[in-house]
Design an enzyme around this catalytic site. Structure first.
Site, PDB file in Angstrom:
ATOM      1  CB  SER A  37      -0.876   0.042   1.255  1.00  0.00           C
ATOM      2  OG  SER A  37      -1.983  -0.776   1.108  1.00  0.00           O
ATOM      3  CG  HIS A  68      -2.831  -1.738  -3.564  1.00  0.00           C
ATOM      4  ND1 HIS A  68      -1.834  -2.672  -3.388  1.00  0.00           N
ATOM      5  CD2 HIS A  68      -3.140  -1.274  -2.334  1.00  0.00           C
ATOM      6  CE1 HIS A  68      -1.561  -2.782  -2.094  1.00  0.00           C
ATOM      7  NE2 HIS A  68      -2.342  -1.945  -1.431  1.00  0.00           N
ATOM      8  CG  HIS A  90      -5.151  -6.634   0.198  1.00  0.00           C
ATOM      9  ND1 HIS A  90      -5.195  -5.747  -0.844  1.00  0.00           N
ATOM     10  CD2 HIS A  90      -3.998  -6.374   0.866  1.00  0.00           C
ATOM     11  CE1 HIS A  90      -4.112  -4.971  -0.819  1.00  0.00           C
ATOM     12  NE2 HIS A  90      -3.374  -5.337   0.203  1.00  0.00           N
ATOM     13  CE1 TYR A  92      -8.934  -4.505   1.454  1.00  0.00           C
ATOM     14  CE2 TYR A  92      -7.215  -5.528   2.772  1.00  0.00           C
ATOM     15  CZ  TYR A  92      -7.624  -4.553   1.879  1.00  0.00           C
ATOM     16  OH  TYR A  92      -6.726  -3.641   1.400  1.00  0.00           O
ATOM     17  CD  GLU A  93      -8.293  -5.965  -3.039  1.00  0.00           C
ATOM     18  OE1 GLU A  93      -8.520  -5.379  -4.105  1.00  0.00           O
ATOM     19  OE2 GLU A  93      -7.165  -6.426  -2.746  1.00  0.00           O
ATOM     20  CB  ALA A 120       1.517  -0.442   4.527  1.00  0.00           C
ATOM     21  CG  MET A 223      -4.954  -6.132   6.672  1.00  0.00           C
ATOM     22  SD  MET A 223      -6.244  -4.959   6.224  1.00  0.00           S
ATOM     23  CE  MET A 223      -6.296  -3.912   7.690  1.00  0.00           C
ATOM     24  CB  SER A 224      -0.849  -8.231   2.083  1.00  0.00           C
ATOM     25  OG  SER A 224       0.317  -7.531   2.493  1.00  0.00           O
ATOM     26  CG  ASN A 247      -0.536   1.917  11.344  1.00  0.00           C
ATOM     27  OD1 ASN A 247      -0.197   1.436  10.249  1.00  0.00           O
ATOM     28  ND2 ASN A 247      -1.276   1.268  12.195  1.00  0.00           N
ATOM     29  CG  HIS A 261      -5.904   3.033   3.368  1.00  0.00           C
ATOM     30  ND1 HIS A 261      -4.945   2.030   3.385  1.00  0.00           N
ATOM     31  CD2 HIS A 261      -6.093   3.321   2.049  1.00  0.00           C
ATOM     32  CE1 HIS A 261      -4.580   1.746   2.149  1.00  0.00           C
ATOM     33  NE2 HIS A 261      -5.258   2.519   1.310  1.00  0.00           N
TER      34      HIS A 261
HETATM   35  O1  LIG Z   1      -0.911  -4.384   0.618  1.00  0.00           O
HETATM   36  P1  LIG Z   1      -0.495  -3.981   1.999  1.00  0.00           P
HETATM   37  O2  LIG Z   1      -0.336  -5.129   2.926  1.00  0.00           O
HETATM   38  O3  LIG Z   1       0.725  -3.090   2.005  1.00  0.00           O
HETATM   39  O4  LIG Z   1      -1.681  -3.082   2.550  1.00  0.00           O
HETATM   40  C1  LIG Z   1      -1.921  -2.767   3.912  1.00  0.00           C
HETATM   41  C2  LIG Z   1      -3.011  -3.644   4.461  1.00  0.00           C
HETATM   42  C3  LIG Z   1      -4.266  -2.952   3.937  1.00  0.00           C
HETATM   43  O5  LIG Z   1      -4.482  -3.323   2.599  1.00  0.00           O
HETATM   44  C4  LIG Z   1      -3.906  -1.505   3.984  1.00  0.00           C
HETATM   45  C5  LIG Z   1      -4.372  -0.866   5.253  1.00  0.00           C
HETATM   46  O6  LIG Z   1      -4.026   0.493   5.291  1.00  0.00           O
HETATM   47  O7  LIG Z   1      -2.457  -1.449   3.945  1.00  0.00           O
HETATM   48  N1  LIG Z   2      -3.925  -5.210  10.015  1.00  0.00           N
HETATM   49  C1  LIG Z   2      -3.252  -4.068   9.841  1.00  0.00           C
HETATM   50  N2  LIG Z   2      -2.817  -3.759   8.626  1.00  0.00           N
HETATM   51  C2  LIG Z   2      -2.133  -2.613   8.478  1.00  0.00           C
HETATM   52  N3  LIG Z   2      -1.576  -2.079   7.388  1.00  0.00           N
HETATM   53  C3  LIG Z   2      -1.005  -0.922   7.753  1.00  0.00           C
HETATM   54  N4  LIG Z   2      -1.186  -0.705   9.046  1.00  0.00           N
HETATM   55  C4  LIG Z   2      -1.888  -1.750   9.534  1.00  0.00           C
HETATM   56  C5  LIG Z   2      -2.369  -2.098  10.822  1.00  0.00           C
HETATM   57  O1  LIG Z   2      -2.207  -1.387  11.817  1.00  0.00           O
HETATM   58  N5  LIG Z   2      -3.052  -3.273  10.920  1.00  0.00           N
END
Ligand SMILES: O=P(O)(O)O[C@@H]1C[C@H](O)[C@@H](CO)O1
Ligand SMILES: Nc1nc2[nH]cnc2c(=O)[nH]1
Length: 292
Positions: A37, A68, A90, A92-93, A120, A223-224, A247, A261
């Site tokens: 992300s 993305h 992801h 969740y999509e 991220a 989440m990935s 964060n 986000h």
């Molecule tokens: O694709 P990533 O894992 O970098 O994205 C993270 C997880 C969520 O898609 C999003 C949350 O802000 O960032």
């Molecule tokens: N699950 C999760 N995914 C993230 N992607 C970027 N920051 C976070 C977070 O705090 N939690």
């Protein structure tokens, strides 16, 4: 033998997509990169680009998340042929887990030997700061504990074995290379290593969940990545992955912080240049089958 809900792609489907791509570019990538992300700028480093929108690639899912772009970029990075996913998929999509990870099998059939994944993530380790880069040394696969693993379904031995080992998922030499390159570039103050934990998302974690994940040994949560790593290792590619700590996970009931986000994308922007330099330097030092 396997439930009807199995939604995988056959070897032939993957081959057809790879052949479709190979017919339209002379680039024969040996390194595959996945942008997390807000980290899509990594793809812009490639020279002599041949770009495909995901919507035009047979069998490919579409990117639905802000940050993305949804483009597959072929090109060279300091002379080395690469392919870069500017945007990933992801759970969740709403995509089946096999569809999220399909690009790893396409990478393999394109000739990719090494995969570099970025993401991220929220920092659980209390020593981590926003903007830190965490070299991933291991993972916790939470969806996997609940039976959601990308290798569920019939196993095609042309990709890999039924029961792949994951104790060596993250290539140790590549971790060392990243550490050496990071130190050399003067990033020592914000370079870390740790364990990444994947959850399904899209909701961010509660305070109790963050505390639990930290106790379980996770340094960062996201989440990935993990699903892609499992499929990449299954088909024999070497893997390196890093998290940008975008964060701090909220661990304290007195805290006013709220994960969002926008902050994730903003931190990506701020660290983009250093991340790009680190990844591109690593790529120049990864040989086809060994490291120089
Ligand atoms: O694709 P990533 O894992 O970098 O994205 C993270 C997880 C969520 O898609 C999003 C949350 O802000 O960032
Ligand atoms: N699950 C999760 N995914 C993230 N992607 C970027 N920051 C976070 C977070 O705090 N939690």
């Amino acid at each position: 033998m396997f439930p009807e809900s199995h939604t995988g792609y056959s070897y032939e489907d993957c081959r057809a997509t790879a052949d479709w791509l190979l017919a339209q570019t002379a680039v024969r990538p040996v390194v595959g990169i996945v942008c997390g992300s807000g980290l899509g700028g990594l793809a812009d480093m490639l020279k002599d680009q041949v770009v495909f929108n995901y919507r035009d690639i047979p069998n490919f899912p579409q990117s639905t998340v802000h940050g993305h772009a949804g483009r597959l970029v072929f090109g060279t990075l300091k002379g080395r042929p690469c392919v870069c996913m500017q945007g990933r998929f992801h759970l969740y999509e709403g995509y089946p887990i096999q569809k999220i990870t399909l690009p790893m099998r396409i990478f393999k059939l394109l000739g990719v030997e090494t995969v570099i994944l970025t993401n991220a993530a929220g920092g659980l380790n209390q020593d981590f700061k926003v903007g830190d880069i965490m070299i991933i040394k291991d993972h916790l696969n939470m969806p996997g504990f609940a039976g959601n693993n990308p290798l569920i379904g019939p196993n095609d031995e042309r990709f890999g074995v039924r029961f792949p080992c994951m104790s060596d998922a993250y290539d140790r030499e590549l971790q060392q290379l990243a550490m050496d390159v990071g130190i050399e570039l003067g990033y020592g103050d914000f370079l870390r290593e740790g364990v990444y934990c994947v959850l399904g998302g899209p909701s961010f974690e509660t305070i109790a969940e963050c505390r639990m994940l930290h106790k379980l040994g996770a340094d960062a949560v996201g989440m990935s990545t993990v699903h892609e790593v499992i499929v990449a290792r299954h088909c024999g590619m070497r893997v390196f992955a890093l998290s940008l700590i975008t964060n701090r996970a909220v661990m304290d009931y007195d805290s006013e912080e709220k994960a969002n986000h926008e902050e994730v994308l903003e931190t990506g922007k701020q660290r983009a240049e250093q991340l790009e330099r680190m990844v591109s330097t690593m790529v120049t030092r990864i040989g086809h089958n060994n490291y120089s």
